[in-house]
Write a protein that holds these residues in place. Structure first.
Motif, mmCIF file in Angstrom:
data_model
loop_
_atom_site.group_PDB
_atom_site.id
_atom_site.type_symbol
_atom_site.label_atom_id
_atom_site.label_comp_id
_atom_site.label_asym_id
_atom_site.label_seq_id
_atom_site.Cartn_x
_atom_site.Cartn_y
_atom_site.Cartn_z
ATOM 1 N N LYS A 216 -9.382 3.588 -2.719
ATOM 2 C CA LYS A 216 -9.666 2.217 -2.275
ATOM 3 C C LYS A 216 -8.941 1.204 -3.155
ATOM 4 O O LYS A 216 -8.359 0.236 -2.651
ATOM 5 C CB LYS A 216 -11.171 1.954 -2.302
ATOM 6 C CG LYS A 216 -11.559 0.538 -1.893
ATOM 7 C CD LYS A 216 -13.032 0.283 -2.085
ATOM 8 C CE LYS A 216 -13.421 -1.123 -1.617
ATOM 9 N NZ LYS A 216 -12.606 -2.189 -2.244
ATOM 10 N N GLN B 97 -1.961 -3.233 -0.016
ATOM 11 C CA GLN B 97 -2.121 -4.262 1.011
ATOM 12 C C GLN B 97 -1.746 -5.634 0.451
ATOM 13 O O GLN B 97 -1.056 -6.433 1.108
ATOM 14 C CB GLN B 97 -3.571 -4.276 1.511
ATOM 15 C CG GLN B 97 -3.965 -3.069 2.335
ATOM 16 C CD GLN B 97 -3.390 -3.098 3.732
ATOM 17 O OE1 GLN B 97 -2.379 -2.432 4.002
ATOM 18 N NE2 GLN B 97 -3.994 -3.851 4.629
ATOM 19 N N VAL C 202 -5.153 1.320 -2.414
ATOM 20 C CA VAL C 202 -4.851 0.760 -1.088
ATOM 21 C C VAL C 202 -4.969 -0.758 -1.109
ATOM 22 O O VAL C 202 -4.134 -1.469 -0.524
ATOM 23 C CB VAL C 202 -5.781 1.380 -0.028
ATOM 24 C CG1 VAL C 202 -5.748 0.565 1.267
ATOM 25 C CG2 VAL C 202 -5.373 2.814 0.254
ATOM 26 N N ASP D 93 -12.264 -2.118 3.395
ATOM 27 C CA ASP D 93 -11.814 -0.734 3.558
ATOM 28 C C ASP D 93 -12.902 0.143 4.161
ATOM 29 O O ASP D 93 -14.081 -0.020 3.853
ATOM 30 C CB ASP D 93 -11.405 -0.136 2.208
ATOM 31 C CG ASP D 93 -10.321 -0.947 1.513
ATOM 32 O OD1 ASP D 93 -10.611 -1.536 0.462
ATOM 33 O OD2 ASP D 93 -9.203 -0.978 2.025
ATOM 34 N N TYR E 299 -4.223 4.846 5.989
ATOM 35 C CA TYR E 299 -3.571 5.654 4.969
ATOM 36 C C TYR E 299 -4.255 7.014 4.863
ATOM 37 O O TYR E 299 -5.463 7.128 5.067
ATOM 38 C CB TYR E 299 -3.654 4.987 3.592
ATOM 39 C CG TYR E 299 -3.019 3.623 3.482
ATOM 40 C CD1 TYR E 299 -1.742 3.464 2.964
ATOM 41 C CD2 TYR E 299 -3.725 2.479 3.879
ATOM 42 C CE1 TYR E 299 -1.164 2.207 2.838
ATOM 43 C CE2 TYR E 299 -3.151 1.227 3.759
ATOM 44 C CZ TYR E 299 -1.869 1.094 3.238
ATOM 45 O OH TYR E 299 -1.309 -0.157 3.117
ATOM 46 N N ASP F 113 3.169 4.765 -3.627
ATOM 47 C CA ASP F 113 3.472 4.526 -2.222
ATOM 48 C C ASP F 113 4.217 5.737 -1.664
ATOM 49 O O ASP F 113 5.248 5.611 -1.016
ATOM 50 C CB ASP F 113 4.309 3.247 -2.067
ATOM 51 C CG ASP F 113 4.263 2.708 -0.641
ATOM 52 O OD1 ASP F 113 3.508 3.271 0.164
ATOM 53 O OD2 ASP F 113 4.977 1.743 -0.342
ATOM 54 N N PHE G 160 -4.315 8.610 1.691
ATOM 55 C CA PHE G 160 -3.829 8.310 0.351
ATOM 56 C C PHE G 160 -4.067 9.489 -0.596
ATOM 57 O O PHE G 160 -5.187 9.994 -0.706
ATOM 58 C CB PHE G 160 -4.513 7.057 -0.201
ATOM 59 C CG PHE G 160 -3.749 6.456 -1.345
ATOM 60 C CD1 PHE G 160 -2.792 5.493 -1.116
ATOM 61 C CD2 PHE G 160 -3.960 6.895 -2.639
ATOM 62 C CE1 PHE G 160 -2.060 4.958 -2.169
ATOM 63 C CE2 PHE G 160 -3.246 6.367 -3.693
ATOM 64 C CZ PHE G 160 -2.286 5.397 -3.457
#
Length: 343
Positions: A276, A283, A279, A301, A222, A239, A224
């Motif tokens: 983190k 996931q 994400v 991560d 990602y 997202d 992010f």
């Protein structure tokens, strides 16, 4: 000079390519003979102490005065940015921006009408809603590279179905064979035996049985985005991915006069921690969307140093039957970053 990886023209003193993110190499190499320039947070020189109330821009020397709580400051004269770390103010080496493609209210309202009436949201709201205001600003986002590896175990639905079907067939055959012998005493014994065997089969190889547990993994990378302004956390993308291929080096001269360029109050370390967390949630959601009987899930991560990206963002507010609706649009590509009040 030009990027060694993608060929884009970049400034001579660039450390990262603003197009593809590739870490560049120095011309002469460093002191230990390696040609790769070592870059980390500690290598950046201090601009000022952490408690400094007046700073000097490391690029043009203009005075900078951080407001209370600010941790990211962009020079309004040259566009250079600095960030507050635990040991003091340091320059931000990778600062980019997305170009402003939708520069007028009319162009944005046309987009919003399409979204509300017949587009993405598929609702007939625009003609029944009152425009409560629309504004544009360049918002800072930390773009945090995160590589996530998620390992999980799940129960195979196909294996479960086959196991249960086989158990039912076996018990039918056994029940018929044993029941054919006759005798009331034997019949009672068969009933108890059937129950014990069914229980043992289901516990050992049926629903949740170890034989049907599978292992899987989901590896994702990602870039992010973490909004760098605490007051805008309600508009944090979940997202949504910015079009990083379109980004260019930050240039304050390319921003029309009168449009605010916001400073930030979210540090690099805080952004890395938030990225983190987000994400890990993504996931988890992706695994559960694909597998309905997940038993165990673990994510590891690898979080790299972020870059600062200023994005032209339109904020639009509407009222509809006493309810407030807020839309946050990407002024570069016209897509919705987030929405509040739509359910």
């Amino acid at each position: 000079m030009y990027c060694e990886k993608c060929g884009s023209q970049i400034p001579d003193d660039a450390i990262f390519c603003p197009k593809c993110g590739f870490k560049l190499k120095s011309e002469s190499g460093n002191s230990n003979g390696s040609s790769e320039l070592a870059v980390n947070a500690d290598s950046r020189p201090l601009v000022a102490a952490a408690d400094a109330q007046v700073l000097k821009c490391p690029s043009c020397g203009a005075p900078l005065k951080p407001a209370l709580g600010e941790m990211i400051i962009t020079c309004e004269y040259c566009g250079a940015s600095i960030t507050l770390n635990t040991d003091g103010w340091r320059n931000i080496q990778k600062h980019t921006m997305l170009p402003l493609s939708y520069a007028t209210e009319d162009s944005v309202l046309t987009l919003i009408k399409g979204y509300l009436d017949r587009g993405l949201l598929r609702r007939h709201l625009e003609e029944e809603s009152k425009n409560e205001g629309i504004s544009l600003a360049f918002i800072p986002y930390w773009i945090v590279p995160v590589s996530a590896r998620t390992q999980f175990t799940y129960v195979s639905a196909a294996a479960e179905a086959g196991s249960l079907a086989g158990t039912a067939l076996l018990m039918g055959l056994m029940g018929g064979a044993m029941g054919g012998r006759g005798g009331r005493g034997l019949g009672m014994g068969v009933g108890m035996l059937d129950g014990m065997m069914v229980g043992g089969m289901v516990m050992g190889g049926g629903m949740g049985g170890r034989g049907n547990v599978r292992a899987g993994n989901l590896d994702q990378s990602y870039n992010f985005p973490v909004v760098a302004v605490k007051g805008l956390l309600m508009y944090q993308p979940r997202d949504y991915t910015f079009d990083l291929q379109a980004r260019v080096l930050f240039d304050v001269s390319k921003i029309p006069k009168g449009i605010n360029v916001l400073n930030g109050d979210v540090s690099e370390d805080a952004a890395k921690y938030q990225a983190k967390t987000y994400v890990d949630q993504l996931q988890n959601e992706k695994v559960h969307q694909q597998y309905h009987m997940v038993q165990k899930i673990t994510t590891v991560d690898d979080v790299a140093d972020p870059e600062l990206l200023h994005v032209p963002v339109w904020f639009a507010k509407f009222s509809h039957k006493g309810k407030e609706i807020s839309l946050i649009l990407d002024g570069s590509n016209g897509k919705i970053i987030n929405s509040v009040g739509l359910s």
